[in-house]
Design a protein around this motif. Structure first.
Motif, PDB file in Angstrom:
ATOM      1  N   ALA A   1      -7.004   3.226   3.148  1.00 20.12           N
ATOM      2  CA  ALA A   1      -6.614   1.937   3.705  1.00 20.12           C
ATOM      3  C   ALA A   1      -7.741   1.389   4.572  1.00 20.12           C
TER       4      ALA A   1
ATOM      5  N   THR B   1      -8.404   1.571  -4.065  1.00 24.98           N
ATOM      6  CA  THR B   1      -7.033   1.456  -3.577  1.00 24.98           C
ATOM      7  C   THR B   1      -6.508   0.041  -3.776  1.00 24.98           C
TER       8      THR B   1
ATOM      9  N   TYR C   1       0.828  -1.209   0.000  1.00 26.92           N
ATOM     10  CA  TYR C   1       0.000   0.000   0.000  1.00 26.92           C
ATOM     11  C   TYR C   1       0.865   1.263   0.000  1.00 26.92           C
TER      12      TYR C   1
ATOM     13  N   VAL D   1      -3.259  -1.046  -5.844  1.00 28.14           N
ATOM     14  CA  VAL D   1      -2.189  -1.909  -5.331  1.00 28.14           C
ATOM     15  C   VAL D   1      -1.926  -3.031  -6.338  1.00 28.14           C
TER      16      VAL D   1
END
Length: 166
Positions: A60, A113, A45, A117
């Motif tokens: 996150a 996200t 991340y 990643v």
């Protein structure tokens, strides 16, 4: 053929062990394997964040946020990691702004996200990327049924120490 990045390349084994143990110690009842999975996904991340533009909306989930908060507390390790990002051409350090614990992260932002990643080349451990799943939930689930880590060990060599600044 696509290449899978291994987050282990970002830290040396001693640093990984220190951060993993700290994640485990910060969360009573957590086994080492879960702590290590959290650290590996946290490194993926943070590396992804380092490659993202300033306007990127990245979020996150609780497990990764917990890992990042422990990583940041290891100031020398975190500073060296940011120096490594500079060696890779990312001149801006990755800053951490803690999330409001009373407000869960936006599920859409977490999904975006996780996709970022994966696009950066990392395997995504889907169990850890659930925005509504707390660290306590993960500990309980891990104690019920052991899970396999989704990050292959040793698929890339570890990067040596980066020197930052004069």
């Amino acid at each position: 053929m696509s290449t899978t990045r291994n987050p282990r390349r970002l830290l040396n084994e001693t640093e990984i062990l220190q951060v993993t143990q700290a994640v485990q110690w910060a969360h009573p009842g957590m086994d080492f394997d879960l702590a290590e999975r959290i650290v590996m996904q946290t490194l993926a991340y943070v590396d992804t964040v380092s490659h993202s533009g300033p306007d990127a909306t990245l979020a996150a989930p609780p497990a990764i946020a917990a890992g990042w908060q422990v990583l940041v507390l290891h100031t020398r390790v975190y500073a060296r990691l940011n120096c490594l990002f500079r060696v890779y051409g990312n001149d801006v350090p990755v800053h951490h702004t803690p999330q409001d614990p009373a407000a869960p992260p936006d599920p859409g932002a977490v999904d975006q996200t996780a996709a970022a990643v994966a696009a950066t080349g990392y395997l995504v451990d889907a169990d850890l990327w659930q925005p509504g799943l707390s660290v306590a939930d993960l500990i309980a689930a891990a104690s019920e049924a052991p899970s396999e880590a989704t990050v292959p060990h040793g698929s890339e060599p570890s990067v040596g120490r980066a020197h930052c600044g004069p």
